[in-house]
Design a protein around this motif. Structure first.
Motif, PDB file in Angstrom:
ATOM      1  N   ILE A  85      35.177   4.814  -4.993  1.00 55.18           N
ATOM      2  CA  ILE A  85      34.556   5.061  -3.698  1.00 55.18           C
ATOM      3  C   ILE A  85      34.681   6.544  -3.361  1.00 55.18           C
ATOM      4  O   ILE A  85      35.535   7.250  -3.909  1.00 55.18           O
ATOM      5  N   PRO A  86      33.837   7.068  -2.456  1.00 57.80           N
ATOM      6  CA  PRO A  86      34.016   8.430  -1.957  1.00 57.80           C
ATOM      7  C   PRO A  86      35.387   8.549  -1.294  1.00 57.80           C
ATOM      8  O   PRO A  86      35.900   7.585  -0.715  1.00 57.80           O
ATOM      9  N   ALA A  87      35.975   9.742  -1.353  1.00 63.54           N
ATOM     10  CA  ALA A  87      37.346   9.888  -0.864  1.00 63.54           C
ATOM     11  C   ALA A  87      37.545  11.218  -0.173  1.00 63.54           C
ATOM     12  O   ALA A  87      36.727  12.143  -0.275  1.00 63.54           O
ATOM     13  N   THR A  88      38.675  11.303   0.531  1.00 65.39           N
ATOM     14  CA  THR A  88      39.140  12.541   1.147  1.00 65.39           C
ATOM     15  C   THR A  88      40.462  12.906   0.494  1.00 65.39           C
ATOM     16  O   THR A  88      41.344  12.044   0.391  1.00 65.39           O
ATOM     17  N   PRO A  89      40.618  14.151   0.013  1.00 58.57           N
ATOM     18  CA  PRO A  89      41.863  14.532  -0.663  1.00 58.57           C
ATOM     19  C   PRO A  89      43.100  14.195   0.176  1.00 58.57           C
ATOM     20  O   PRO A  89      43.132  14.448   1.380  1.00 58.57           O
ATOM     21  N   GLY A  90      44.073  13.590  -0.492  1.00 58.33           N
ATOM     22  CA  GLY A  90      45.327  13.255   0.186  1.00 58.33           C
ATOM     23  C   GLY A  90      45.308  11.941   0.935  1.00 58.33           C
ATOM     24  O   GLY A  90      46.337  11.523   1.477  1.00 58.33           O
ATOM     25  N   GLN A  91      44.166  11.272   1.005  1.00 57.33           N
ATOM     26  CA  GLN A  91      44.070   9.992   1.704  1.00 57.33           C
ATOM     27  C   GLN A  91      43.637   8.900   0.724  1.00 57.33           C
ATOM     28  O   GLN A  91      42.732   9.107  -0.087  1.00 57.33           O
ATOM     29  N   PHE A  92      44.274   7.753   0.834  1.00 61.54           N
ATOM     30  CA  PHE A  92      43.965   6.644  -0.074  1.00 61.54           C
ATOM     31  C   PHE A  92      43.528   5.427   0.724  1.00 61.54           C
ATOM     32  O   PHE A  92      44.131   5.073   1.736  1.00 61.54           O
ATOM     33  N   ASP A  93      42.469   4.801   0.255  1.00 63.27           N
ATOM     34  CA  ASP A  93      41.931   3.596   0.882  1.00 63.27           C
ATOM     35  C   ASP A  93      41.678   2.568  -0.218  1.00 63.27           C
ATOM     36  O   ASP A  93      40.883   2.805  -1.134  1.00 63.27           O
ATOM     37  N   PHE A  94      42.368   1.436  -0.139  1.00 59.26           N
ATOM     38  CA  PHE A  94      42.252   0.419  -1.187  1.00 59.26           C
ATOM     39  C   PHE A  94      41.581  -0.861  -0.693  1.00 59.26           C
ATOM     40  O   PHE A  94      41.640  -1.896  -1.352  1.00 59.26           O
ATOM     41  N   ALA A  95      40.941  -0.787   0.473  1.00 56.56           N
ATOM     42  CA  ALA A  95      40.322  -1.983   1.045  1.00 56.56           C
ATOM     43  C   ALA A  95      39.233  -2.554   0.145  1.00 56.56           C
ATOM     44  O   ALA A  95      38.955  -3.753   0.166  1.00 56.56           O
ATOM     45  N   HIS A  96      38.596  -1.704  -0.661  1.00 53.05           N
ATOM     46  CA  HIS A  96      37.475  -2.151  -1.501  1.00 53.05           C
ATOM     47  C   HIS A  96      37.924  -2.820  -2.791  1.00 53.05           C
ATOM     48  O   HIS A  96      37.099  -3.382  -3.514  1.00 53.05           O
ATOM     49  N   VAL A  97      39.212  -2.761  -3.119  1.00 54.13           N
ATOM     50  CA  VAL A  97      39.725  -3.382  -4.357  1.00 54.13           C
ATOM     51  C   VAL A  97      39.751  -4.890  -4.149  1.00 54.13           C
ATOM     52  O   VAL A  97      40.555  -5.408  -3.357  1.00 54.13           O
ATOM     53  N   ASP A  98      38.877  -5.612  -4.831  1.00 53.80           N
ATOM     54  CA  ASP A  98      38.721  -7.042  -4.571  1.00 53.80           C
ATOM     55  C   ASP A  98      39.678  -7.938  -5.352  1.00 53.80           C
ATOM     56  O   ASP A  98      39.585  -9.162  -5.297  1.00 53.80           O
TER      57      ASP A  98
END
Length: 491
Positions: A85-98
């Motif tokens: 997914i698109p990202a911002t350096p230093g920030q992690f988002d794992f909501a899309h990991v199914d």
């Protein structure tokens, strides 16, 4: 979630121009971009232990977060799950990991993630139509860096955008006709972790293979064969670096297991597959066997003889000749691995294994029980008349025991018997004893080969005596095995 299907091919830097001049690329446009990737993990390397790769990639002005399941590759082909997914350096988002279990693991580690290593490379990519498929071919050149260490990147990746896995192998074949491309099992992430840990190449040993009762016999064979191929390939760097004894031993075991698997599953495999690939590895297996024999002779057989006869000029001459033979045997292995036919064989075999289709509907558990029973009966016929066997027949018996053990190890996930562990231990001890006897038989042949002037008399007498002692201990071990071999351990 996307599934990434790609084959990774190692390329020597001096052959880059030759690749770029390949007829397939003539007149084709390509995209070029710099890719800077930072891989993250916890201080304990939790993700690495779970075979997960997490990276942030800078692609032009865009940042991407990628999670990959780092499934093992064989023959260079890897099939992995990927979440990007698109990202911002230093920030992690794992909501899309199914995958709920994986998502939970990533969320649990989020606050402890830190940079581990980086990959910085220039990618030149082409979109190539091959057969019914569209494949992205990427040439990557750059470096992997961790702490104060770095290593180079020069490789080709072929990723299946759409179509059939068979076509990715066909494109590989076409490329290999003009330039040497070597299937690579280690991903950039794996190499980065090794660099971070400053880990030297280590001999790779066989691992349990994840077969299960729901598989067909052909599917189980595919799992086993590709596992054996990975076992061999992960010892390849050690062979090329000089072939220390354990690398040679593990590579030899890998090919023996592979050839045993082909014979074990022969009833459900195409005859032309068995005929072709049952023999294809013979030259390389022979070279590894020669090197292993001299290694054992030099490192295990000769030392006690030298201690017993420290002033024997004949023994010391034999020692010098053995060292020369060891070096020559290792050079022979390196020469075979550097032939252009070797990487082509890797690709052809991997393609052939993936192309296998089911022709019988025998349940895997029943197939396993029948094949193990066949192997057991074959060994029993010789074991029951062990006292009558000569050296050649004992050698055949030893090989049959080895094939039986491999078959049981392959099928272990299907064998819930409580006696299984004890049975395998008995079989292992027996096989080790028979192996020591074979070492003495081989040593006598090597002494004859190395001392044509017949100066090996002292050494020959020592080895013959050692063999006699070892042979005397086998009947008791065989009796213990024969008592257990009638049990239906595979039910």
């Amino acid at each position: 979630m996307a599934t990434e299907i790609e084959i990774k091919l190692r390329l020597e830097a001096r052959h880059v121009r030759k690749l770029l001049a390949h007829p397939l690329l003539k007149g084709m446009s390509s995209q070029k971009q710099n890719l800077l990737n930072t891989y993250y993990d916890t201080p304990e390397l939790t993700l690495r232990q779970r075979r997960i790769a997490l990276r942030l990639r800078k692609k032009g002005w865009e940042w991407l977060q990628t999670v990959k399941s780092a499934e093992p590759a064989s023959g260079g082909l890897a099939i992995r799950n990927e979440w990007e997914i698109p990202a911002t350096p230093g920030q992690f988002d794992f909501a899309h990991v199914d995958n709920a279990e994986l998502r939970s693991l990533l969320n649990d580690t989020r606050d402890r993630l830190e940079p581990v290593f980086t990959t910085d490379f220039r990618r030149q990519a082409w979109q190539i139509a091959c057969g019914d498929s569209l494949i992205e071919m990427a040439l990557d050149r750059g470096r992997i860096s961790a702490k104060e260490r770095s290593t180079g990147i020069c490789e080709v990746e072929l990723e299946l955008i759409s179509g059939r896995v068979e076509d990715i192998f066909e494109l590989t074949r076409q490329l290999q006709q003009h330039v040497t491309l070597h299937p690579e099992v280690a991903s950039k992430a794996e190499r980065g972790y090794r660099l971070f840990r400053n880990e030297p190449e280590q001999p790779f040993r066989a691992k349990p293979l994840p077969i299960h009762p729901e598989q067909t016999p052909v599917e189980a064979f595919r799992t086993i064969a590709l596992g054996c191929l990975e076992h061999f390939q992960r010892n390849e760097a050690g062979l090329l670096a000089g072939g220390e004894p354990e690398f040679i031993h593990q590579a030899r075991v890998a090919l023996r297991r592979l050839r045993s698997a082909i014979k074990l599953f022969a009833p459900v495999l195409p005859e032309n597959f068995v005929a072709a690939y049952g023999q294809s590895w013979q030259t390389l297996a022979g070279a590894l066997g020669e090197a292993r024999n001299w290694d054992v002779f030099l490192e295990e057989t000769l030392p006690p003889i030298i201690r017993a006869f420290p002033h024997s000029h004949d023994v010391h001459r034999l020692h010098s000749e053995a060292k020369r033979r060891v070096k020559a045997a290792r050079r022979a292995i390196t020469s075979l691995l550097r032939l252009k036919e070797y990487p082509r064989l890797m690709v052809e075999f991997t393609a052939a294994v993936h192309a296998l289709s089911d022709t019988v509907d025998t349940p895997l558990k029943r197939f396993a029980s029948e094949r193990i029973a066949v192997h057991t009966r074959s060994v029993r016929k010789l074991a029951e008349r062990y006292d009558e066997l000569d050296d050649a027949q004992r050698h055949i018996m030893r090989l049959r025991f080895k094939k039986l053990r491999y078959a049981l190890e392959f099928m272990t996930p299907l064998l819930p018997s409580r006696q299984m562990k004890r049975y395998l231990e008995t079989l292992s001890r027996l096989q080790e004893a028979l192996g020591l006897i074979n070492d003495q038989v081989t040593a006598r042949l090597l002494i004859d080969e190395a001392t044509s002037d017949k100066r090996g008399t002292v050494a020959q007498a020592w080895v013959a005596g050692r063999q006699e002692i070892l042979v005397a201990h086998v009947p008791e071990m065989l009796e213990a095995w024969l008592k257990n071999s009638g049990q239906r351990l595979y039910e």
